[in-house]
Write a protein that holds these residues in place. Structure first.
Motif, PDB file in Angstrom:
ATOM      1  N   UNK A 244       0.833  -1.212   0.000  1.00 25.28           N
ATOM      2  CA  UNK A 244       0.000   0.000   0.000  1.00 25.28           C
ATOM      3  C   UNK A 244       0.864   1.256   0.000  1.00 25.28           C
ATOM      4  N   UNK A 245       1.955   1.207   0.735  1.00 27.93           N
ATOM      5  CA  UNK A 245       2.853   2.362   0.811  1.00 27.93           C
ATOM      6  C   UNK A 245       3.358   2.768  -0.565  1.00 27.93           C
ATOM      7  N   UNK A 246       3.567   1.774  -1.432  1.00 25.87           N
ATOM      8  CA  UNK A 246       4.098   2.055  -2.767  1.00 25.87           C
ATOM      9  C   UNK A 246       3.032   1.950  -3.862  1.00 25.87           C
ATOM     10  N   UNK A 247       1.766   2.039  -3.444  1.00 27.11           N
ATOM     11  CA  UNK A 247       0.627   2.069  -4.376  1.00 27.11           C
ATOM     12  C   UNK A 247       0.577   0.849  -5.286  1.00 27.11           C
ATOM     13  N   UNK A 248       0.932  -0.306  -4.745  1.00 24.18           N
ATOM     14  CA  UNK A 248       0.855  -1.557  -5.488  1.00 24.18           C
ATOM     15  C   UNK A 248      -0.519  -2.176  -5.190  1.00 24.18           C
ATOM     16  N   UNK A 249      -1.359  -2.351  -6.211  1.00 26.42           N
ATOM     17  CA  UNK A 249      -2.737  -2.827  -5.968  1.00 26.42           C
ATOM     18  C   UNK A 249      -2.773  -4.277  -5.500  1.00 26.42           C
ATOM     19  N   UNK A 250      -3.889  -4.636  -4.892  1.00 29.17           N
ATOM     20  CA  UNK A 250      -4.071  -5.991  -4.375  1.00 29.17           C
ATOM     21  C   UNK A 250      -4.503  -6.922  -5.514  1.00 29.17           C
ATOM     22  N   UNK A 251      -3.620  -7.063  -6.495  1.00 29.78           N
ATOM     23  CA  UNK A 251      -3.868  -7.893  -7.665  1.00 29.78           C
ATOM     24  C   UNK A 251      -2.565  -8.593  -8.048  1.00 29.78           C
ATOM     25  N   UNK A 252      -2.630  -9.652  -8.865  1.00 24.62           N
ATOM     26  CA  UNK A 252      -1.394 -10.348  -9.278  1.00 24.62           C
ATOM     27  C   UNK A 252      -0.440  -9.379  -9.976  1.00 24.62           C
ATOM     28  N   UNK A 253       0.845  -9.573  -9.726  1.00 18.90           N
ATOM     29  CA  UNK A 253       1.799  -8.706 -10.426  1.00 18.90           C
ATOM     30  C   UNK A 253       3.101  -9.430 -10.758  1.00 18.90           C
ATOM     31  N   UNK A 254       3.679  -8.975 -11.875  1.00 20.35           N
ATOM     32  CA  UNK A 254       5.026  -9.357 -12.287  1.00 20.35           C
ATOM     33  C   UNK A 254       5.971  -8.347 -11.647  1.00 20.35           C
ATOM     34  N   UNK A 264      20.040  -3.423 -18.339  1.00 16.41           N
ATOM     35  CA  UNK A 264      19.124  -4.249 -17.556  1.00 16.41           C
ATOM     36  C   UNK A 264      17.869  -4.641 -18.340  1.00 16.41           C
ATOM     37  N   UNK A 265      17.633  -3.992 -19.483  1.00 15.59           N
ATOM     38  CA  UNK A 265      16.539  -4.380 -20.387  1.00 15.59           C
ATOM     39  C   UNK A 265      15.162  -4.217 -19.759  1.00 15.59           C
ATOM     40  N   UNK A 266      14.983  -3.198 -18.945  1.00 15.50           N
ATOM     41  CA  UNK A 266      13.671  -2.960 -18.356  1.00 15.50           C
ATOM     42  C   UNK A 266      12.652  -2.502 -19.398  1.00 15.50           C
ATOM     43  N   UNK A 267      13.127  -1.846 -20.449  1.00 16.63           N
ATOM     44  CA  UNK A 267      12.222  -1.470 -21.541  1.00 16.63           C
ATOM     45  C   UNK A 267      11.681  -2.730 -22.214  1.00 16.63           C
ATOM     46  N   UNK A 268      12.526  -3.751 -22.363  1.00 19.26           N
ATOM     47  CA  UNK A 268      12.091  -5.024 -22.926  1.00 19.26           C
ATOM     48  C   UNK A 268      11.038  -5.693 -22.052  1.00 19.26           C
ATOM     49  N   UNK A 269      11.162  -5.548 -20.729  1.00 20.79           N
ATOM     50  CA  UNK A 269      10.178  -6.116 -19.800  1.00 20.79           C
ATOM     51  C   UNK A 269       8.811  -5.478 -20.044  1.00 20.79           C
ATOM     52  N   UNK A 270       8.785  -4.149 -20.197  1.00 18.80           N
ATOM     53  CA  UNK A 270       7.516  -3.445 -20.426  1.00 18.80           C
ATOM     54  C   UNK A 270       6.888  -3.895 -21.744  1.00 18.80           C
ATOM     55  N   UNK A 271       7.711  -3.969 -22.779  1.00 18.00           N
ATOM     56  CA  UNK A 271       7.193  -4.368 -24.086  1.00 18.00           C
ATOM     57  C   UNK A 271       6.677  -5.806 -24.060  1.00 18.00           C
ATOM     58  N   UNK A 287       2.378  -4.904 -13.682  1.00 20.76           N
ATOM     59  CA  UNK A 287       3.849  -4.940 -13.699  1.00 20.76           C
ATOM     60  C   UNK A 287       4.361  -3.929 -12.688  1.00 20.76           C
ATOM     61  N   UNK A 288       5.116  -4.408 -11.715  1.00 17.99           N
ATOM     62  CA  UNK A 288       5.703  -3.542 -10.690  1.00 17.99           C
ATOM     63  C   UNK A 288       7.202  -3.459 -10.934  1.00 17.99           C
ATOM     64  N   UNK A 289       7.691  -2.240 -11.163  1.00 14.29           N
ATOM     65  CA  UNK A 289       9.111  -2.026 -11.439  1.00 14.29           C
ATOM     66  C   UNK A 289       9.735  -1.259 -10.277  1.00 14.29           C
ATOM     67  N   UNK A 290      10.683  -1.902  -9.603  1.00 17.71           N
ATOM     68  CA  UNK A 290      11.323  -1.338  -8.419  1.00 17.71           C
ATOM     69  C   UNK A 290      12.767  -0.967  -8.749  1.00 17.71           C
ATOM     70  N   UNK A 291      13.163   0.236  -8.390  1.00 15.47           N
ATOM     71  CA  UNK A 291      14.559   0.620  -8.593  1.00 15.47           C
ATOM     72  C   UNK A 291      14.698   2.102  -8.883  1.00 15.47           C
ATOM     73  N   UNK A 292      15.896   2.634  -8.688  1.00 18.33           N
ATOM     74  CA  UNK A 292      16.135   4.062  -8.911  1.00 18.33           C
ATOM     75  C   UNK A 292      16.186   4.411 -10.390  1.00 18.33           C
ATOM     76  N   UNK A 293      16.080   5.684 -10.676  1.00 11.59           N
ATOM     77  CA  UNK A 293      16.175   6.163 -12.052  1.00 11.59           C
ATOM     78  C   UNK A 293      17.573   5.922 -12.607  1.00 11.59           C
ATOM     79  N   UNK A 294      17.627   5.778 -13.920  1.00 15.11           N
ATOM     80  CA  UNK A 294      18.900   5.592 -14.605  1.00 15.11           C
ATOM     81  C   UNK A 294      18.824   6.209 -15.981  1.00 15.11           C
ATOM     82  N   UNK A 295      19.794   5.891 -16.818  1.00 13.61           N
ATOM     83  CA  UNK A 295      19.864   6.524 -18.133  1.00 13.61           C
ATOM     84  C   UNK A 295      18.753   6.090 -19.082  1.00 13.61           C
ATOM     85  N   UNK A 296      17.981   5.066 -18.707  1.00 14.48           N
ATOM     86  CA  UNK A 296      16.874   4.615 -19.560  1.00 14.48           C
ATOM     87  C   UNK A 296      15.510   5.094 -19.042  1.00 14.48           C
ATOM     88  N   UNK A 297      15.521   5.914 -18.016  1.00 15.76           N
ATOM     89  CA  UNK A 297      14.263   6.333 -17.396  1.00 15.76           C
ATOM     90  C   UNK A 297      13.344   7.062 -18.362  1.00 15.76           C
TER      91      UNK A 297
END
Length: 434
Positions: A244-254, A264-271, A287-297
């Motif tokens: 709840x603190x991070x606004x993650x809904x009570x539903x299944x998530x990747x 890290x290919x996080x753009x590939x994960x979204x696609x 889809x829940x993506x955890x981590x700090x900003x980087x050059x692909x943000x």
């Protein structure tokens, strides 16, 4: 055995409240295990410059687990650092007055003069180092180059950890400065240097890169491990409060956890995620993506903003505190980590230790690290990633089997075993000398 362990990276990151990357976790846990070994007399050092050395002093004094570890610096310098630390505490206790421009400048000037004085002591007090060199068996760099430095102690044996060779193998993912820094580290290794690689894949990459300059018999493998705060959390109420603190809904998530960096290919994960929910008509998966900003943000935000369906289904939490990660891992339906290259890939073991089925890449060190306890995919194929996601989403028995297998596999890795291997390499280096 007397060991000097250089924690320049660790002291600077913690001093600046930086994010705990895989390398920082590794350096921290190795330091903790070394400090608890009865057969090791451990010293810390920081060789980049005098300010890093001061940061190292502050870090050790403020971290209870390391209070008993001495610093490999002259006593006069320790006294000066102690004075500087007390000045910082005094300034902090002054509240608003301490933060005023005039007072702040005065404190900065005094502390800067102390640092200059300390640097003069370091450069002139060769007697301290000359007397100490004979008592040091190993100098161990946790990251930095082993090229001679005015702040680096001499020792009988020199060790360095190599985490990966991504900057030279995938320079397109890095700026020129980062590539040069890492090349300097790799190129500082000579035939007298002992190297600790965090996987057999990294060992092979290093030997292929500069095998003519190093002694392959002195390149050892020591596997990393997940920290103790990664565990299968069955406390549903606590887990839900964290989500709840991070606004993650009570539903299944990747779950995907990484800095938002192209490698890290996080753009590939979204696609791949969009391909999955679009082709299979899945309405409840997020889809829940955890981590700090980087050059692909910016690329990631742009991709999400252009697709209204993704805006509703992708949650970017940013950085999450270490003690909260077990809850986020444990509630996930699966963990996806299709990196283009990894020297080890700590997050896959962290996920397994939390009982989460893992999907990861079939390249570099990842097949070696996960064994048969994960689904391997081609990171360049979004369809393969999407199909693997669907397998776990649609097959409850597969989810259960992979969870059990991952938990069992994660037990093969521990920081105690890691440091046993490191200390074994120390002893081997000294045995070879005899």
């Amino acid at each position: 055995m007397n060991v000097v362990y250089d924690i320049s990276v660790l002291s600077s990151v913690y001093n600046n409240n930086g994010h705990r990357t895989g390398i920082v976790r590794a350096i921290t846990n190795i330091a903790l295990e070394l400090s608890m070994r009865k057969d090791i007399k451990l010293y810390f050092s920081a060789t980049r410059n005098i300010e890093y050395m001061r940061n190292c002093f502050d870090f050790v004094k403020s971290t209870k687990a390391f209070n008993a570890v001495d610093l490999f610096i002259p006593r006069k310098v320790k006294i000066c650092f102690s004075i500087s630390r007390k000045l910082s505490m005094l300034q902090k206790s002054m509240g608003l007055l301490g933060r005023s421009i005039f007072v702040n400048k005065a404190f900065l000037f005094i502390k800067h003069r102390i640092l200059l004085f300390c640097e003069k002591i370091i450069l002139s007090d060769q007697k301290y180092y000359n007397q100490s060199i004979n008592n040091i068996n190993v100098y161990h760099s946790s990251f930095d180059s082993l090229s001679q430095d005015k702040l680096m102690p001499g020792s009988k044996k020199k060790f360095v950890i190599i985490y990966d060779l991504s900057p030279v193998l995938f320079p397109q993912f890095y700026d020129e400065h980062a590539v040069d820094v890492m090349k300097n580290i790799y190129d500082s290794i000579d035939k007298e240097t002992w190297v600790l690689c965090i996987s057999e894949a990294t060992r092979k990459d290093l030997i292929a890169y500069n095998g003519a300059e190093i002694d392959p018999s002195k390149v050892c493998v020591t596997y990393l491990a997940a920290s103790d705060f990664f565990y299968q959390s069955n406390d549903t109420l606590y887990n839900r409060s964290v989500l709840n603190k991070y606004c993650i809904p009570n539903k299944p998530y990747v779950l995907a956890l990484s800095i938002l960096h192209p490698r890290k290919n996080m753009l590939g994960v979204i696609e791949a995620f969009f391909e999955l929910i679009d082709k299979k008509g899945i309405s409840d998966l997020h889809l829940v993506m955890v981590g700090p900003s980087g050059s692909d943000t910016l690329n990631i935000l742009d991709t999400i903003s252009k697709n209204p369906r993704l805006k509703e289904r992708v949650i970017l939490t940013g950085f999450i505190q270490d003690h909260e990660l077990a809850a986020v891992y444990s509630e996930a339906n699966m963990f996806v980590y299709p990196s283009f290259y990894e020297g080890f890939g700590l997050p896959v073991i962290e996920a397994m230790q939390c009982g989460v089925p893992v999907i990861t890449s079939n390249n570099s060190s990842l097949p070696e690290v996960v064994g048969d306890a994960a689904i391997l995919v081609d990171p360049y194929s979004n369809t393969e990633i999407a199909d693997a996601m669907y397998q776990i989403y649609a097959d409850e028995q597969l989810y259960v089997d992979m969870s059990i297998k991952g938990l069992a596999h994660s037990k093969k890795f521990s920081w105690e075993r890691c440091v046993d291997d490191i200390v074994g390499s120390y002893r081997k280096s000294m045995a070879d000398e005899n």
